[in-house]
Design a protein around this motif. Sequence first.
Motif, PDB file in Angstrom:
ATOM      1  N   PRO A 171       0.807  -1.215   0.000  1.00 52.97           N
ATOM      2  CA  PRO A 171       0.000   0.000   0.000  1.00 52.97           C
ATOM      3  C   PRO A 171       0.844   1.271   0.000  1.00 52.97           C
ATOM      4  O   PRO A 171       0.382   2.319  -0.443  1.00 52.97           O
ATOM      5  CB  PRO A 171      -0.810  -0.119   1.299  1.00 52.97           C
ATOM      6  N   GLY A 172       2.072   1.205   0.475  1.00 55.86           N
ATOM      7  CA  GLY A 172       2.877   2.421   0.525  1.00 55.86           C
ATOM      8  C   GLY A 172       4.329   2.224   0.182  1.00 55.86           C
ATOM      9  O   GLY A 172       5.102   3.183   0.171  1.00 55.86           O
ATOM     10  N   GLY A 173       4.737   1.001  -0.046  1.00 58.68           N
ATOM     11  CA  GLY A 173       6.124   0.754  -0.421  1.00 58.68           C
ATOM     12  C   GLY A 173       7.014   0.328   0.722  1.00 58.68           C
ATOM     13  O   GLY A 173       8.209   0.091   0.530  1.00 58.68           O
ATOM     14  N   THR A 174       6.451   0.209   1.942  1.00 59.79           N
ATOM     15  CA  THR A 174       7.258  -0.177   3.106  1.00 59.79           C
ATOM     16  C   THR A 174       7.133  -1.660   3.386  1.00 59.79           C
ATOM     17  O   THR A 174       8.126  -2.382   3.509  1.00 59.79           O
ATOM     18  CB  THR A 174       6.829   0.620   4.351  1.00 59.79           C
ATOM     19  N   HIS A 175       5.906  -2.143   3.490  1.00 61.94           N
ATOM     20  CA  HIS A 175       5.654  -3.553   3.766  1.00 61.94           C
ATOM     21  C   HIS A 175       5.083  -4.201   2.500  1.00 61.94           C
ATOM     22  O   HIS A 175       4.011  -3.816   2.027  1.00 61.94           O
ATOM     23  CB  HIS A 175       4.668  -3.698   4.935  1.00 61.94           C
ATOM     24  N   TRP A 176       5.827  -5.189   1.985  1.00 65.59           N
ATOM     25  CA  TRP A 176       5.450  -5.824   0.738  1.00 65.59           C
ATOM     26  C   TRP A 176       4.795  -7.172   1.008  1.00 65.59           C
ATOM     27  O   TRP A 176       5.231  -7.931   1.878  1.00 65.59           O
ATOM     28  CB  TRP A 176       6.667  -6.024  -0.160  1.00 65.59           C
TER      29      TRP A 176
END
Length: 494
Positions: A171-176
């Motif tokens: 959703p934001g590029g931190t947790h995939w």
Amino acid sequence: MRLGFLQVLHAEWTKFRTVAGWVTGMVAAALMVVLVALLAGVSSNQKGSPPVPVGPGGQPVTDSFSFVHRPLTGDGSITVSVSALTSSIPTGPADLQPGIVPWAKAGIILKQSTRQGSPYVAIMVTGSHGVRMQHNYLHDTAGPPGPVPAASVRRLRLDRSGDTITGYASPGGTHWTEIGTVHLELGPAARGGLFVASPPSVDGLGTLGSVSTAVFGDLRTRGRWAGGSWIGDQVGPESPTFAGYPQNKSGSFTVSGGTFTVTGAGDIAPAVRETLPTGGTLKDILTGTFAALIAVIVVASQYITTEYRKNLIHVTLAAGPGRGRVLVAKAIVLGVVTFVAGLAGAVVAAPLGERLARANGVYIFPATFSTELRVVLGTAALLAIASILALAVGAIARTGTGAVTTVLVAVVLPYLLIANPFMPVSAANWLTRVTPAAAFAVQQTLVPYPQVTIIYKPYNGYYPLPPWAGLAVLAGYAAVSLIMAVAVIRRRDA
């Protein structure tokens, strides 16, 4: 002197084969299946039609989309954010209005080449089905649900390591979140990049298609990417109309400050009947089953009603071991003869009709050997069971006209109704669930795909019941009718 059951069976067979009209009727039924197949193959002329794209597994596919790409010659990855996906649907030949296209697609794709039908793997956001990872047209894996959030973005990533490709979403590029892993041989000349596809809307007018636009940002690549700039192409037909675009629209992409805006139409999916309307199926080749069915019903009803008309039924029943067994013997003889006739017709008609149709440029949807075998055997079984139904109704009605009319109304009339393209889908599905016409499902070879939104209906070869379940509906009617006929004969014809 009463005969044993085997003797009655032999007597019924002798009776059937010595009546020229009945034998001629069965031969005519087999010939009808063959002749209609020949006419269908000869009269269909699609020579000069554009070739049908074929996927890695030999299946027909739809492969048309807007592609912004670069070469990927080896291992590497591509990451992008999708901040918007909007669609427009047609309200007229050249008019569009904002709307929702459930399977509009925007994301990143690795594809063996830009040739239609070549292997690929893609991860994408969709209009209504959340994030999906798809490959080679048939395979679809669900990711996080929901559309592209208005206040944020969806980030997507594909990693390639040899023949192993893994898709991720965040959703934001931190947790995939890993969506799936596939093993796919893309070769050293693979192309990768951004894509947008927008299938025709379900309520589209004729062949008018929808168009969708996506906004991509923060595009990052790693690994063996070649070429210095991104190239925009339309995969699929060069003509915007044939590529699925509404009138006066075409695919495009622009770049501004690292933001890509891509507009596209078409789809990357299995081909279905409505997206390939000129295609044919084995069921189409065996359309003569309908004419053969009428001949079989007439012969089957006469096989029993003739004895009533000539007042010979009491002689037949008196010689048998039991009234019910006599009728069962008739059913066995009639069923076997009809099955053999139907099988002979279908075995000749199927390959001959397919060969002629292909020679005239008609694309025939492929079917496995087991599917073709099921269609051929099922066609013969359909005719055989229908003949037993007509025999049972004839025993109850005692008149050929009444028996033929009843069975035609029960079996043939529903078939004619579902052959009407304007029949409501709900009514057509009901008829092919509860009437004897459900048996025609045994001839279906087409498969519905959840990732392709069309109206699946019997008219196009998509039946609501599985093949053998549809045949079982007809068998149920025949079994109940035969039981009723035995009961009636025992009580009435004493």
